[in-house]
Design an enzyme around this catalytic site. Structure first.
Site, mmCIF file in Angstrom:
data_model
loop_
_atom_site.group_PDB
_atom_site.id
_atom_site.type_symbol
_atom_site.label_atom_id
_atom_site.label_comp_id
_atom_site.label_asym_id
_atom_site.label_seq_id
_atom_site.Cartn_x
_atom_site.Cartn_y
_atom_site.Cartn_z
ATOM 1 N N LEU A 1 42.545 50.824 31.026
ATOM 2 C CA LEU A 1 42.425 49.392 30.835
ATOM 3 C C LEU A 1 41.535 48.850 31.949
ATOM 4 C CD1 LEU A 1 46.093 48.210 30.043
ATOM 5 C CD2 LEU A 1 44.191 48.420 28.431
ATOM 6 N N ASP A 2 40.804 47.778 31.662
ATOM 7 C CA ASP A 2 40.034 47.121 32.718
ATOM 8 C C ASP A 2 40.953 46.752 33.874
ATOM 9 O OD1 ASP A 2 37.842 47.235 31.067
ATOM 10 O OD2 ASP A 2 37.890 45.111 30.507
ATOM 11 N N MET A 3 40.403 46.734 35.083
ATOM 12 C CA MET A 3 41.198 46.409 36.257
ATOM 13 C C MET A 3 41.929 45.080 36.089
ATOM 14 S SD MET A 3 39.970 45.774 40.204
ATOM 15 C CE MET A 3 39.438 44.092 39.835
ATOM 16 N N THR B 1 42.832 43.570 33.356
ATOM 17 C CA THR B 1 43.739 43.522 32.203
ATOM 18 C C THR B 1 45.078 44.152 32.568
ATOM 19 O OG1 THR B 1 41.844 43.728 30.719
ATOM 20 C CG2 THR B 1 44.006 44.191 29.787
ATOM 21 N N ARG C 1 36.609 41.079 25.483
ATOM 22 C CA ARG C 1 36.069 40.042 26.358
ATOM 23 C C ARG C 1 34.727 39.536 25.832
ATOM 24 N NH1 ARG C 1 37.325 42.755 32.253
ATOM 25 N NH2 ARG C 1 36.498 40.767 33.023
#
Length: 222
Positions: free
Chosen positions: A67-69, A71, A168
């Site tokens: 996951l993105d940092m 998120t 996003r």
């Protein structure tokens, strides 16, 4: 000592204890907090991440996805090479189902919709992604309005593909960027939240042992 992210911002990961939602002989299900890297960064001082913290508790932990940092939400890790291969196979064949909760700027014109916009890395501006109809990879997102706020909307997002920053970018292209998105929001949408308002709510897949369909959920913190 923590380092600096590629964006030039100091890395300040949260210090809260890990929330393990489920553990058995094959898998670990974890609720990743916002602000913590999924895997170590390349630069010095970016080694503190979810994978590293899990391995300190369970040395056999094996990575499956990221996951993105910014998120938060549910992630699965394997505890055996066999489970890792099984889960990787499901991700590669898009058998894994995921839902996200997002708070976005403004109010969409309809209650639900589909976004089909191909994405590719914006190389001069890495790690940003961009829409490109010539060279982009197919990316599809279903969205549904759950609640209307005064100046924002709460949506459930269901990605059909798993491109980097897909949700996003797609929300920005819809005209409703995710609140607090330091990459793709600006002005009031950026200032409306002190963190990215994107959370991986559910993850559904076949258990590596026996193949039963299972769903795990992480409570949305906003």
């Amino acid at each position: 000592m923590h380092g600096t992210l590629p964006t030039g911002v100091p890395y300040r990961p949260p210090e809260e204890p890990l929330l393990i939602l489920h553990s058995d002989a094959s898998i670990l299900i974890v609720d990743k907090p916002s602000g913590l890297l999924s895997v170590p960064g390349k630069a010095d001082g970016l080694g503190d991440c979810l994978e590293t913290r899990l391995r300190a508790i369970h040395p056999e932990t094996l990575l499956i996805h990221r996951l993105d940092m910014a998120t938060s939400g549910v992630m699965v890790f394997a505890r055996t090479p066999l489970a890792q291969r099984h889960l990787n196979w499901q991700f590669e064949r898009r058998q894994v189902r995921k839902t996200y909760i997002a708070r976005v700027y403004g109010h969409p014109d309809t209650d639900a919709g589909e976004i089909n916009l191909p994405l590719i890395a914006d190389w001069p501006n890495r790690p940003l992604q961009k829409v490109c109809h010539e060279t982009g990879k197919p990316a599809e997102t279903h969205w549904q309005v759950l609640e209307l706020e005064r100046a924002a909307s709460r949506l459930r997002l269901t990605p059909r593909t798993g491109r980097s920053h897909q949700l996003r970018v797609h929300m920005r292209e819809l005209g409703h960027p995710i609140l607090g998105d330091t990459f793709y929001a600006s002005g009031a949408a950026l200032a409306a939240a002190d963190r990215l308002q994107l959370h991986a709510e559910t993850l559904t897949f076949r258990h590596p042992e026996g193949g039963e369909w299972i769903t795990y959920e992480a409570q949305t913190p906003f």
